[in-house]
Scaffold this motif. Structure first.
Motif, PDB file in Angstrom:
ATOM      1  N   ARG A 238      -5.097  -3.069   8.320  1.00 56.05           N
ATOM      2  CA  ARG A 238      -3.862  -3.844   8.241  1.00 56.05           C
ATOM      3  C   ARG A 238      -4.133  -5.285   7.860  1.00 56.05           C
ATOM      4  NH1 ARG A 238       0.140  -2.697  13.269  1.00 56.05           N
ATOM      5  NH2 ARG A 238       0.940  -0.690  12.578  1.00 56.05           N
TER       6      ARG A 238
ATOM      7  N   LYS B  67      -8.814  -0.608  -5.381  1.00 57.45           N
ATOM      8  CA  LYS B  67      -7.669  -0.818  -4.505  1.00 57.45           C
ATOM      9  C   LYS B  67      -8.150  -0.609  -3.082  1.00 57.45           C
ATOM     10  CE  LYS B  67      -2.850   0.445  -5.070  1.00 57.45           C
ATOM     11  NZ  LYS B  67      -1.912   1.486  -5.395  1.00 57.45           N
TER      12      LYS B  67
ATOM     13  N   ASN C 248      -0.350  -5.880   2.112  1.00 58.47           N
ATOM     14  CA  ASN C 248      -1.720  -6.101   2.571  1.00 58.47           C
ATOM     15  C   ASN C 248      -2.731  -5.201   1.869  1.00 58.47           C
ATOM     16  OD1 ASN C 248      -1.042  -3.757   3.787  1.00 58.47           O
ATOM     17  ND2 ASN C 248      -1.245  -4.474   5.884  1.00 58.47           N
ATOM     18  N   CYS C 249      -2.290  -4.550   0.794  1.00 62.63           N
ATOM     19  CA  CYS C 249      -3.208  -3.747  -0.012  1.00 62.63           C
ATOM     20  C   CYS C 249      -3.774  -4.662  -1.097  1.00 62.63           C
ATOM     21  CB  CYS C 249      -2.454  -2.582  -0.639  1.00 62.63           C
ATOM     22  SG  CYS C 249      -3.483  -1.584  -1.695  1.00 62.63           S
TER      23      CYS C 249
ATOM     24  N   HIS D 276      -6.832  -0.492   0.954  1.00 66.17           N
ATOM     25  CA  HIS D 276      -5.763  -0.549   1.947  1.00 66.17           C
ATOM     26  C   HIS D 276      -6.250   0.154   3.207  1.00 66.17           C
ATOM     27  CE1 HIS D 276      -1.409   0.558   3.149  1.00 66.17           C
ATOM     28  NE2 HIS D 276      -1.651  -0.692   3.472  1.00 66.17           N
TER      29      HIS D 276
ATOM     30  N   THR E  44       3.916  -0.109   6.518  1.00 61.06           N
ATOM     31  CA  THR E  44       3.310  -0.029   5.191  1.00 61.06           C
ATOM     32  C   THR E  44       4.280  -0.519   4.120  1.00 61.06           C
ATOM     33  OG1 THR E  44       2.046   1.895   5.879  1.00 61.06           O
ATOM     34  CG2 THR E  44       2.235   1.535   3.533  1.00 61.06           C
TER      35      THR E  44
ATOM     36  N   GLY F 162       0.835  -1.194   0.000  1.00 60.03           N
ATOM     37  CA  GLY F 162       0.000   0.000   0.000  1.00 60.03           C
ATOM     38  C   GLY F 162       0.867   1.240   0.000  1.00 60.03           C
TER      39      GLY F 162
ATOM     40  N   ASN G 185      -9.469  -6.247   4.181  1.00 54.47           N
ATOM     41  CA  ASN G 185      -9.316  -5.480   2.947  1.00 54.47           C
ATOM     42  C   ASN G 185      -9.943  -6.207   1.755  1.00 54.47           C
ATOM     43  OD1 ASN G 185      -8.043  -3.345   4.188  1.00 54.47           O
ATOM     44  ND2 ASN G 185      -5.980  -4.081   3.755  1.00 54.47           N
TER      45      ASN G 185
END
Length: 128
Positions: free
Chosen positions: A63, A58, A44-45, A60, A39, A31, A68
């Motif tokens: 966490r 997208k 984790n995005c 994000h 980040t 992300g 997500n």
């Protein structure tokens, strides 16, 4: 991108087109934005693409990859529904309704302000 309406209420109250997993392409990327190492080192995005329409989302926001993924699907479902149904979409109708509420609130606030102004002026006149 910002969630369309998902913040305002839960998607399940709307009648939306179903997404089929077979039509989705999912990637996990890093992300962006604040967060430093937390980040910069974690993928984790979620990037979710609806292949037939070419719409990409997208997400994000948290966490957690799982959260997500879920949020990305909710947002994508709203966007896809809007894409195919246009003004007939519940998403569109809800957005319009929210806009109307906002305008009404603004109008009332303006009226109140005018009223207060008038009242103050009258008070000033009384004092003179």
């Amino acid at each position: 991108s910002l969630p369309l309406l998902q913040a305002a209420r839960k998607s399940n109250s709307l009648d939306l087109l179903e997404l089929r997993e077979a039509e989705l392409e999912e990637q996990f990327v890093r992300g962006d934005g604040p967060g430093g190492q937390a980040t910069n080192k974690t993928n984790n995005c979620v990037v979710l693409k609806h292949i037939p329409s070419g719409i990409v989302v997208k997400c994000h926001q948290t966490r957690s990859v799982e959260k997500n993924r879920k949020i990305a699907r909710e947002i994508l479902q709203e966007k896809v529904d809007l894409f195919y149904r246009g003004e007939d979409s519940d998403v569109f109708k809800e957005k319009k309704a929210l806009e109307k509420q906002k305008q009404e609130k603004k109008r009332r606030a303006k009226e109140n302000l005018e009223r207060k102004k008038l009242f103050k002026e009258l008070q000033q006149l009384d004092k003179e």
